[in-house]
Scaffold this active site. Structure first.
Site, PDB file in Angstrom:
ATOM      1  N   LYS A  97      -3.864   1.152   4.427  1.00  0.00           N
ATOM      2  CA  LYS A  97      -2.788   0.566   5.332  1.00  0.00           C
ATOM      3  C   LYS A  97      -1.544   0.858   4.703  1.00  0.00           C
ATOM      4  O   LYS A  97      -1.277   0.314   3.774  1.00  0.00           O
ATOM      5  CB  LYS A  97      -3.213  -0.901   5.686  1.00  0.00           C
ATOM      6  N   TYR A 145      -3.997  -0.972   0.369  1.00  0.00           N
ATOM      7  CA  TYR A 145      -2.928  -1.687   1.114  1.00  0.00           C
ATOM      8  C   TYR A 145      -1.665  -1.002   0.136  1.00  0.00           C
ATOM      9  O   TYR A 145      -1.616  -1.357  -1.032  1.00  0.00           O
ATOM     10  CB  TYR A 145      -3.188  -3.075   0.925  1.00  0.00           C
TER      11      TYR A 145
END
Lengths: 309, 309, 309, 309
Positions: free
Chosen positions: D165, D137
């Site tokens: 992500k 992330y």
């Protein structure tokens, strides 16, 4: 003042230098011709890629005068008027006007701590003192302030700004800027991306054009992106941009432990320009450091891989 | 080159301006005399407090020439040579030399992304081109680079730097710098703090002096801190410094929502200088914004509270 | 709630670990005894130096319980309740209360983007839920927010905060905080510096004490600074602090190219604590990297130079 | 481990709360059903939009368990395991595994100062302790570290990371990441953008999908972008994205002077979700501040303008 319309690929020209750091005007003229033969739609002198921060005022003047003379009206010439605050920028505006530039490119104040109300006043005062169109240059990596989108649009609506070159790296903000332009009907306000890595994306979002530093090395590539986009062949535009992403690897051959990212990128651009025959001398102004033989070899290989040698 | 020894209170003089933003030389001369009568040990023109970032080159030149003439050798005159990179700074060095400054003050490169090896080269090239002592100006809030301590000490050891003005706000780093100086026996290398809020602390740590912006308003206060320190009365030094902390509140009367911190501080300094009769006009250069009547009233009250009106 | 008065040298204890990263309670107990024998005036567990960010909640609980039990009321035990936002911190407060801590130390929210009004609410809600005094922990290097001075003073005036540990590195701000405390008559509000490099300076400015990470390695040195200051021998305090500046060099033996500054500093503290016999195992929690043999040797030499081996 | 393939629109679900800040599981279940009926291709719980930084561990567990149960295998469930360092994240991984999540999403260490070598070790140790796929992330606005592209690709090549992500806002870097994936043949490595404002652009660059916070309010809009892109109708995708740009204006109705940008955005998402009937209560966890009546009215208007009410 009616802003002329600026659009397309407008590379920020590197400034070829002699060993004494005066402008190599012969190389600059040759470089401009290579650019125009490749089909660029304008040239931008005295941007960050030109080493504007490194050039004394006299050399800056030579750059504009030479460019205006060599371009000879074939495309617009934009001139960076890069200095810390209003009065100093105003002097550069006068020089650029006298030299015959078609538009000026101006950043927010820097060195000093600034404020949106001051940036607003800065652009308004500069606009009051010139007939030429002013582009805002949004480049936080240099001036450490991001231009506020609403401020830029308000200045555009008031005719203070003729356009913006967005080198902020904030793609979402760029998109909001384009949206704001559309909603306010500011059709003559020109919006350019300063990223050489996202030209196809920026055009797809509705940008008028791009100011790609890597265009110094491969102007034809960027013109092809532009042409593919105009003809609706977005896949070809993307392929071309991705080839240029690989080529951009030349800016990384000098390691961060050895020199600044500016030295590494501008040194690489100039080395590649010399290898391609655009300029005679790849020297950069002090205190930038030179690339070494091993690094130059890697650049040569990357040019070859990209079909440019 | 043998570096002259610089020490004591050396305020960074504000530049009084006319309404057309040319230098008000009569006010500058009067301001200098007020400073010298208060007992300062030097003056620093064309620092950040002088609006150096706002003054065109011709006005900068007027400032140095006027200061050198008015000081007339009574104390040393340091001159800021503030520009983005080596060649541009070198031109300011020539101006300062010709004007008779005693030392030059130079920052790291800015606008461009730089690197320690480039900062090193920057100072060495500048030193090679001048006979005058060079002070490094460590001011990250303006140039967005903190000078590396080991680099500064190495440049001092090589005779490239005659001193440093540390406006970084990093007191622990400042202490390590002083420690490094002592350990390397660099006795002639002058170390100044740029903080007007910690002068007593800096002297206690072994600093040679201070360059306090607030000294424009109350030079005598800073001279008293210096004198108390020399006579060993640290409690009196501290009391004086704490009175000056209160006085520094004048830089906060204009709210951050309305203007930049530079406008607020320099506007307040100049307003207070005018109220005290040092200068005739408190105008600041564009795009800085002016203080309003309410804010000026607060400044007047703070001057009165501090016993200066 | 009447806030107990906290003052003096309160080291932020490192947390000795086993190889499986559970707390080595025997070492922690021994380390606490070494600290108390050296004369410290309190201990702070679960601060940044304790690897609080690396310890699972269960291990955090063991640390507080062990410390409270071992200290056995001889000095106050402050416990860090370090987490991202209010509800999570509140759970740590409950644990600390149940374990018998004398005060809790709480940062501004982090991970989330926060705001002064939210920080204000954060401390007020936490205060509403506990009987114990709360210290604000101003540590921008970790939480990326500097606590606003006016906010801290307002929370102090309202009895929400019993004190502050200022690890912001902003000495001028620290001075204004002390000045604000004096002006508002907040005598019971305790102000500590978190810098191990400026303890003598902080005491001279009026701080109540210090929370020096390096106190893990040389608590007696910091106690001597404190004692010299109390007896008015500022020169001796300064000499002691400067010896500790040299000792702090242990945190730099591992180069920045190889590991983070946290690993380098905490690894060095623990290595030195082991060399001095305070703890059995110098392991740090993942993903911190270990010092190598060469680096450990340098630490040993620095301890010897400082008279600690 | 063979990474399952993740692709498409995977909104980061907001967490509906009761007034006592426990999870409103009935609303969460209803919200999930609205999302799935709109055609989303997965859900991501305990991301930044979920207020993960605000939820105690017990409430985090309830969120995963409820989501897994309600989704019931219809789409993958990704679970954020957001904490400061390895051992703490490892505990969240265990919870997510036990609760039946299909993949975990993990940031770089924060609060502590970290280093690429430590981030590398962090992900490798976590991978060693789980059977489930791990997504990196990349969210510098929260953790203040940008994941290094070469590190991410190396971890992908070694099977440590199943995807990323990217909420860094660095579109050029995102493009280089996609290019690196292609060049290394890492076909099963999933690349998602975390920007709700550039989903069409990201898909055009070759991203596998998007994790749009605004998808909480208008999942169908994002699914339409995805579908238009798959069928080659980029103009329709762009129009839909631009409608969603306007809708994103709901996150700006609360002014920056009044509350943090997190409060403003999450408060707006939840208010809109409630207005659309997805959830019963728009409360956000402390210390976030609530929107006021005027702001809620503006949100309502924007929903109506966007055709959602």
């Amino acid at each position: 003042m009616t802003a002329p319309k600026f659009a397309g690929i407008i590379p920020p020209l590197c400034t070829p230098l002699h060993d004494d750091f005066t402008v190599d005007t012969a190389s600059l003229r040759r470089h401009i011709d290579f650019q125009l033969e490749a089909g660029v739609h304008g040239v931008f002198v005295l941007g960050s890629s030109s080493e504007v921060a490194f050039l004394p005022d006299r050399q800056r003047q030579v750059v504009i005068e030479t460019a205006v003379d060599q371009v000879a009206g074939r495309v617009p010439v934009l001139a960076g008027c890069i200095d810390m605050t209003t009065l100093r920028v105003a002097e550069h505006l006068k020089t650029a006007e006298a030299a015959g530039a078609d538009a000026m490119v101006v950043t927010a104040p820097y060195y000093t701590r600034t404020h949106s109300a001051e940036i607003d006043l800065h652009f308004r005062l500069l606009h009051d003192g010139t007939e030429l169109p002013i582009f805002a240059y949004d480049i936080p990596v240099a001036v450490h302030t991001k231009l506020d989108r609403q401020l830029v649009l308000a200045l555009a609506a008031d005719g203070v700004l003729a356009g913006v070159k967005d080198s902020s790296g904030d793609e979402a903000g760029f998109r909001f800027l384009l949206k704001g332009r559309r909603e306010r009907g500011l059709d003559s306000f020109a919006v350019f991306t300063g990223s050489e890595l996202l030209v196809d994306s920026a055009l797809a979002l509705g940008a008028d054009g791009a100011v790609p530093g890597l265009g110094n090395v491969d102007p034809a590539g960027y013109v092809r992106i532009h042409d593919h986009f105009r003809t609706g062949d977005t896949a070809a535009a993307r392929r071309e941009q991705e080839r240029l992403l690989s080529l951009f690897g030349i800016t990384d051959v000098a390691p961060p432990a050895r020199m600044g990212r500016g030295s590494a990128a501008l040194g690489a651009f100039k080395a590649a320009m010399k290898m391609r025959g655009f300029i005679d001398n790849a020297v950069t102004a002090p205190p930038q450091l030179p690339l070494n033989a091993e690094e130059l070899l890697q650049i040569k290989e990357k040019l070859a891989e990209s079909g440019l040698l």
